[in-house]
Scaffold this motif. Structure first.
Motif, mmCIF file in Angstrom:
data_model
loop_
_atom_site.group_PDB
_atom_site.id
_atom_site.type_symbol
_atom_site.label_atom_id
_atom_site.label_comp_id
_atom_site.label_asym_id
_atom_site.label_seq_id
_atom_site.Cartn_x
_atom_site.Cartn_y
_atom_site.Cartn_z
ATOM 1 N N ASP A 151 2.655 -3.648 -8.556
ATOM 2 C CA ASP A 151 2.666 -2.298 -7.973
ATOM 3 C C ASP A 151 4.095 -1.763 -7.963
ATOM 4 O OD1 ASP A 151 -0.099 -2.336 -7.390
ATOM 5 O OD2 ASP A 151 0.287 -3.480 -5.568
ATOM 6 N N LYS A 153 6.791 1.128 -6.510
ATOM 7 C CA LYS A 153 7.029 2.083 -5.426
ATOM 8 C C LYS A 153 8.411 2.687 -5.617
ATOM 9 C CE LYS A 153 7.047 2.677 -0.398
ATOM 10 N NZ LYS A 153 6.132 3.840 -0.488
ATOM 11 N N ASP A 157 7.135 8.168 -4.991
ATOM 12 C CA ASP A 157 5.920 7.643 -5.616
ATOM 13 C C ASP A 157 5.388 8.605 -6.677
ATOM 14 O OD1 ASP A 157 5.770 5.208 -4.396
ATOM 15 O OD2 ASP A 157 4.601 5.926 -2.705
ATOM 16 N N THR A 190 9.038 6.346 -15.562
ATOM 17 C CA THR A 190 8.739 6.965 -14.274
ATOM 18 C C THR A 190 10.051 7.449 -13.672
ATOM 19 O OG1 THR A 190 7.583 6.656 -12.164
ATOM 20 C CG2 THR A 190 8.896 4.801 -12.955
ATOM 21 N N THR A 220 -2.897 4.622 -12.623
ATOM 22 C CA THR A 220 -2.318 5.556 -11.665
ATOM 23 C C THR A 220 -3.398 6.036 -10.708
ATOM 24 O OG1 THR A 220 -2.713 7.444 -13.137
ATOM 25 C CG2 THR A 220 -0.569 6.349 -13.302
ATOM 26 N N ASN A 221 -2.999 6.217 -9.457
ATOM 27 C CA ASN A 221 -3.903 6.749 -8.429
ATOM 28 C C ASN A 221 -3.074 7.680 -7.559
ATOM 29 O OD1 ASN A 221 -5.859 7.295 -6.575
ATOM 30 N ND2 ASN A 221 -5.950 5.237 -5.694
ATOM 31 N N LYS A 224 0.766 6.910 -7.098
ATOM 32 C CA LYS A 224 1.041 5.484 -7.121
ATOM 33 C C LYS A 224 0.729 4.910 -8.500
ATOM 34 C CE LYS A 224 0.245 4.818 -2.189
ATOM 35 N NZ LYS A 224 1.690 4.666 -1.937
ATOM 36 N N THR A 225 1.558 3.972 -8.924
ATOM 37 C CA THR A 225 1.421 3.365 -10.242
ATOM 38 C C THR A 225 1.326 1.856 -10.109
ATOM 39 O OG1 THR A 225 2.754 5.135 -11.215
ATOM 40 C CG2 THR A 225 2.458 3.138 -12.532
ATOM 41 N N SER A 226 0.414 1.269 -10.843
ATOM 42 C CA SER A 226 0.333 -0.188 -10.905
ATOM 43 C C SER A 226 0.154 -0.589 -12.361
ATOM 44 C CB SER A 226 -0.819 -0.727 -10.054
ATOM 45 O OG SER A 226 -2.057 -0.244 -10.534
#
Length: 257
Positions: A151, A153, A157, A190, A220-221, A224-226
């Motif tokens: 994840d 941060k 974000d 990012t 992505t949500n 937020k990126t994972s």
């Protein structure tokens, strides 16, 4: 502020169809107790780096079960041709020493070229590098895979600015060494506090000392990126070597490794 936080979360085994294997997961590496921390100066490639290592010995309990789904035994329980639900892996390990998962962070005081299986990675002076490693994960099937989730941060974000596929490229000789190949990778950009951050994520892992294809999935949500790294089955060892860095770092491709 300009910063980026990387948190290693869920690590879980996937079956041949990509489904989660029940009882084969570490819910959050960052939240695990029993992590062993060490730090040392180490020769890496043709340079010296300060290396910080966090290692989690794998022990059965909680979400990490000894029995495979359906009541079968793990590959570790049988010799080749044994009676387990997968027929054995050719190993006969003691389950009291299941294996480990580790993250290593490197800070280089000099530029270096680091071997990575059949490939090579350039590291600029003062840059960082981190590895994902695992040893003797007790797979329930030889066609299973291991997924490691990371994840990201940042101060705001922000969602990734772009994702690109990079092809293999030749690296110039360094210090008299022959030129090597940079592995095919996925690039992710990012932002953190007004500065761009570049990730170079190889689509290759070193599995049992052999370079093999791996998957890189960027999710992505909202803001937020994972990132999910999906690695093939391994008998003994796994090594994965991504790169990242702030735009404007001293490396030629603005990445930190």
């Amino acid at each position: 502020d300009t910063w980026i936080m990387l948190t290693f979360g869920k690590i879980e085994e996937l079956d041949a169809s990509g489904g989660r294997v029940t009882g084969r997961a570490i819910m959050s590496l960052a939240a695990e107790k029993g992590i062993i921390w060490t730090q040392e100066n180490r020769s890496v490639g043709n340079a010296t780096a300060l290396v910080t290592r966090m290692e989690l010995p794998l022990e059965y309990g909680g979400s990490f079960k000894e029995a495979c789904p359906g009541g079968g035994r793990t590959l570790d329980s049988d010799k080749a041709g044994g009676s387990g639900n997968t027929g054995g892996s050719g190993k006969n390990r003691l389950l009291a020493a299941v294996g480990s998962v580790a993250i290593e962070v490197f800070v280089f005081t000099d530029a270096a070229v680091v071997d990575y299986g059949d490939y090579a990675i350039e590291v600029a002076k003062g840059q960082m590098k981190f590895n994902v490693e695992s040893a003797t994960w007790p797979f329930c099937g030889v066609d299973h895979k291991l997924e490691v989730n990371l994840d990201l941060k940042t101060p705001k974000d922000e969602a990734p600015k772009g994702i690109e596929n990079k092809t293999e490229a030749r690296l110039p000789p360094a210090g008299g060494r022959p030129a090597g190949r940079k592995p095919k990778s996925k690039g992710v950009k990012t932002s953190a506090g007004g500065r761009d951050v570049n990730f170079d994520l190889p689509e290759v892992a070193v599995v049992d000392n052999t370079s093999q294809a791996s998957e890189v999935l960027v999710k992505t949500n909202g803001g937020k990126t994972s990132i999910a790294f999906v690695f093939p089955f391994f008998d003994d060892t796994l090594l994965y070597d991504p790169t990242l860095g702030f735009e404007g770092d001293s490396s030629s491709d603005d990445s930190t490794t």
